[in-house]
Design a protein around this motif. Structure first.
Motif, PDB file in Angstrom:
ATOM      1  N   ARG A 238     -34.541  -1.268  13.584  1.00 44.42           N
ATOM      2  CA  ARG A 238     -35.490  -1.603  14.634  1.00 44.42           C
ATOM      3  C   ARG A 238     -36.899  -1.588  14.079  1.00 44.42           C
ATOM      4  O   ARG A 238     -37.185  -0.946  13.050  1.00 44.42           O
ATOM      5  CB  ARG A 238     -35.410  -0.619  15.799  1.00 44.42           C
ATOM      6  CG  ARG A 238     -36.041   0.739  15.518  1.00 44.42           C
ATOM      7  CD  ARG A 238     -36.046   1.627  16.755  1.00 44.42           C
ATOM      8  NE  ARG A 238     -36.763   2.881  16.513  1.00 44.42           N
ATOM      9  CZ  ARG A 238     -36.887   3.858  17.403  1.00 44.42           C
ATOM     10  NH1 ARG A 238     -36.319   3.736  18.596  1.00 44.42           N
ATOM     11  NH2 ARG A 238     -37.563   4.963  17.118  1.00 44.42           N
ATOM     12  N   TYR A 239     -37.813  -2.278  14.756  1.00 45.43           N
ATOM     13  CA  TYR A 239     -39.238  -2.169  14.496  1.00 45.43           C
ATOM     14  C   TYR A 239     -39.835  -1.238  15.561  1.00 45.43           C
ATOM     15  O   TYR A 239     -39.389  -1.229  16.719  1.00 45.43           O
ATOM     16  CB  TYR A 239     -39.919  -3.527  14.558  1.00 45.43           C
ATOM     17  CG  TYR A 239     -39.735  -4.367  13.311  1.00 45.43           C
ATOM     18  CD1 TYR A 239     -40.255  -3.945  12.092  1.00 45.43           C
ATOM     19  CD2 TYR A 239     -39.053  -5.584  13.350  1.00 45.43           C
ATOM     20  CE1 TYR A 239     -40.108  -4.705  10.941  1.00 45.43           C
ATOM     21  CE2 TYR A 239     -38.893  -6.358  12.208  1.00 45.43           C
ATOM     22  CZ  TYR A 239     -39.422  -5.908  11.002  1.00 45.43           C
ATOM     23  OH  TYR A 239     -39.264  -6.667   9.866  1.00 45.43           O
ATOM     24  N   SER A 240     -40.857  -0.465  15.155  1.00 43.63           N
ATOM     25  CA  SER A 240     -41.501   0.461  16.078  1.00 43.63           C
ATOM     26  C   SER A 240     -43.023   0.398  15.889  1.00 43.63           C
ATOM     27  O   SER A 240     -43.514   0.525  14.761  1.00 43.63           O
ATOM     28  CB  SER A 240     -41.008   1.894  15.835  1.00 43.63           C
ATOM     29  OG  SER A 240     -41.564   2.782  16.776  1.00 43.63           O
ATOM     30  N   PHE A 241     -43.738   0.200  16.990  1.00 48.59           N
ATOM     31  CA  PHE A 241     -45.199   0.061  16.984  1.00 48.59           C
ATOM     32  C   PHE A 241     -45.816   1.263  17.685  1.00 48.59           C
ATOM     33  O   PHE A 241     -45.436   1.611  18.805  1.00 48.59           O
ATOM     34  CB  PHE A 241     -45.586  -1.236  17.696  1.00 48.59           C
ATOM     35  CG  PHE A 241     -47.054  -1.446  17.888  1.00 48.59           C
ATOM     36  CD1 PHE A 241     -47.927  -1.494  16.805  1.00 48.59           C
ATOM     37  CD2 PHE A 241     -47.577  -1.619  19.169  1.00 48.59           C
ATOM     38  CE1 PHE A 241     -49.289  -1.698  16.991  1.00 48.59           C
ATOM     39  CE2 PHE A 241     -48.929  -1.836  19.358  1.00 48.59           C
ATOM     40  CZ  PHE A 241     -49.793  -1.872  18.270  1.00 48.59           C
ATOM     41  N   ALA A 242     -46.782   1.906  17.034  1.00 44.55           N
ATOM     42  CA  ALA A 242     -47.370   3.145  17.556  1.00 44.55           C
ATOM     43  C   ALA A 242     -48.345   2.928  18.698  1.00 44.55           C
ATOM     44  O   ALA A 242     -48.666   3.865  19.437  1.00 44.55           O
ATOM     45  CB  ALA A 242     -48.069   3.894  16.424  1.00 44.55           C
ATOM     46  N   GLY A 243     -48.850   1.692  18.861  1.00 43.52           N
ATOM     47  CA  GLY A 243     -49.786   1.404  19.935  1.00 43.52           C
ATOM     48  C   GLY A 243     -51.239   1.548  19.525  1.00 43.52           C
ATOM     49  O   GLY A 243     -51.555   2.131  18.485  1.00 43.52           O
ATOM     50  N   THR A 244     -52.128   0.999  20.346  1.00 34.92           N
ATOM     51  CA  THR A 244     -53.578   1.097  20.158  1.00 34.92           C
ATOM     52  C   THR A 244     -54.210   1.442  21.500  1.00 34.92           C
ATOM     53  O   THR A 244     -53.510   1.566  22.510  1.00 34.92           O
ATOM     54  CB  THR A 244     -54.165  -0.233  19.638  1.00 34.92           C
ATOM     55  OG1 THR A 244     -53.972  -1.248  20.643  1.00 34.92           O
ATOM     56  CG2 THR A 244     -53.502  -0.666  18.335  1.00 34.92           C
ATOM     57  N   SER A 245     -55.517   1.547  21.544  1.00 31.89           N
ATOM     58  CA  SER A 245     -56.190   1.879  22.801  1.00 31.89           C
ATOM     59  C   SER A 245     -55.997   0.789  23.854  1.00 31.89           C
ATOM     60  O   SER A 245     -56.027   1.069  25.059  1.00 31.89           O
ATOM     61  CB  SER A 245     -57.681   2.104  22.557  1.00 31.89           C
ATOM     62  OG  SER A 245     -58.292   0.921  22.066  1.00 31.89           O
ATOM     63  N   THR A 246     -55.777  -0.445  23.424  1.00 30.91           N
ATOM     64  CA  THR A 246     -55.627  -1.557  24.360  1.00 30.91           C
ATOM     65  C   THR A 246     -54.182  -1.945  24.627  1.00 30.91           C
ATOM     66  O   THR A 246     -53.905  -2.718  25.547  1.00 30.91           O
ATOM     67  CB  THR A 246     -56.353  -2.810  23.835  1.00 30.91           C
ATOM     68  OG1 THR A 246     -55.745  -3.226  22.592  1.00 30.91           O
ATOM     69  CG2 THR A 246     -57.823  -2.528  23.606  1.00 30.91           C
TER      70      THR A 246
END
Length: 260
Positions: A238-246
């Motif tokens: 899987r791919y996993s994205f930690a996120g940003t403020s937006t």
């Protein structure tokens, strides 16, 4: 035209805020012993809205005054301060004020719902940090006014896909893992690629309950992801994205690969 300028909502918000006497201007101020505390926006969670979605949230706070609480009001806004707001949301009440419920003779809990709508008061440029402007008045006309009573995040909903191939694959052979990171484009009413973002490629061996990070991949100008790994055992990629403020964190559903 589907999208209207977010500034239109701001003009209305500021005009109505003047009705919250003595709030003739946005800056902080107070008189007497009135206090605002315990501001909670959306249960303490970021406000995440899809490409064409509408999100109604609750904002609550506590007001105290030795004479009792007469009324309170909150306005949600984006900008350096209320005077320079470029988007806003008013309470969904008839008079745009919060509904205050007495706890005891000196304390009330004040609450209201607010609606944030993609393409209206939510456009791409206002994603990220928002603030709560709040005012409250006691029965004795004491008052307190806070330009930034609380901050919260308004975020563009994210999506993430993954595909590992070929399937099945021989042990030690090369797997190509592709995917795409997209997020709500509030201006266009659709999902668009989120470029130049670091995304982790992770693997969970069959029978295991946890993922291990194999490497970090950067999304291209269209949000696409692509990398290769050596197949070692049956399991899920899987791919996993930690996120940003937006943009909130997101992980793709695992793609199972059978290793022969």
């Amino acid at each position: 035209m589907r999208m209207r300028a977010a500034g239109t909502a701001v003009i209305g918000a500021l005009a109505l805020s003047v009705l919250a006497v003595p709030a003739a201007q946005a800056a902080d101020g107070s008189r007497g012993d009135t206090k605002i505390s315990g501001v909670v926006v959306n249960g303490g969670k970021p406000v995440v809205v899809s490409a064409t979605g509408t999100k109604t949230i609750t904002v609550s706070f506590t007001v105290t005054d030795d004479s009792g609480v007469k009324w309170a009001q909150g306005i949600l806004y984006h900008g350096s301060d209320m005077d320079h707001a470029d988007s806003a949301a008013l309470a969904n009440t008839g008079d745009k004020r919060s509904v205050c419920t007495e706890v005891n003779a000196t304390t009330s809990t004040c609450k209201a719902t607010y609606t944030l709508t993609a393409g209206a008061n939510l456009i791409n440029s206002v994603a990220g940090g928002w603030k709560v402007w709040a005012i409250a008045q006691g029965n004795d006309t004491d008052y307190v006014k806070k330009e930034n009573a609380k901050t919260f995040q308004a975020q563009r909903l994210s999506k993430l896909t993954v595909n590992a191939s070929p399937e099945p694959v021989k042990k030690g052979a090369t797997l190509t893992v592709t995917g795409a990171l997209t997020r709500a484009n509030w201006d266009a009413g659709k999902y668009s690629g989120y470029s130049a973002q670091s995304v982790k490629l992770q693997f969970r061996k069959k029978g295991s309950t946890s993922y291990t990070t194999l490497k970090t991949v950067r999304s291209d100008s269209r949000g696409n992801l692509k990398t290769t790994v050596k197949a070692s055992a049956d399991g899920y990629y899987r791919y996993s994205f930690a996120g940003t403020s937006t943009t909130p964190a997101v992980s793709a559903g695992g793609d199972f690969v059978d290793v022969k």
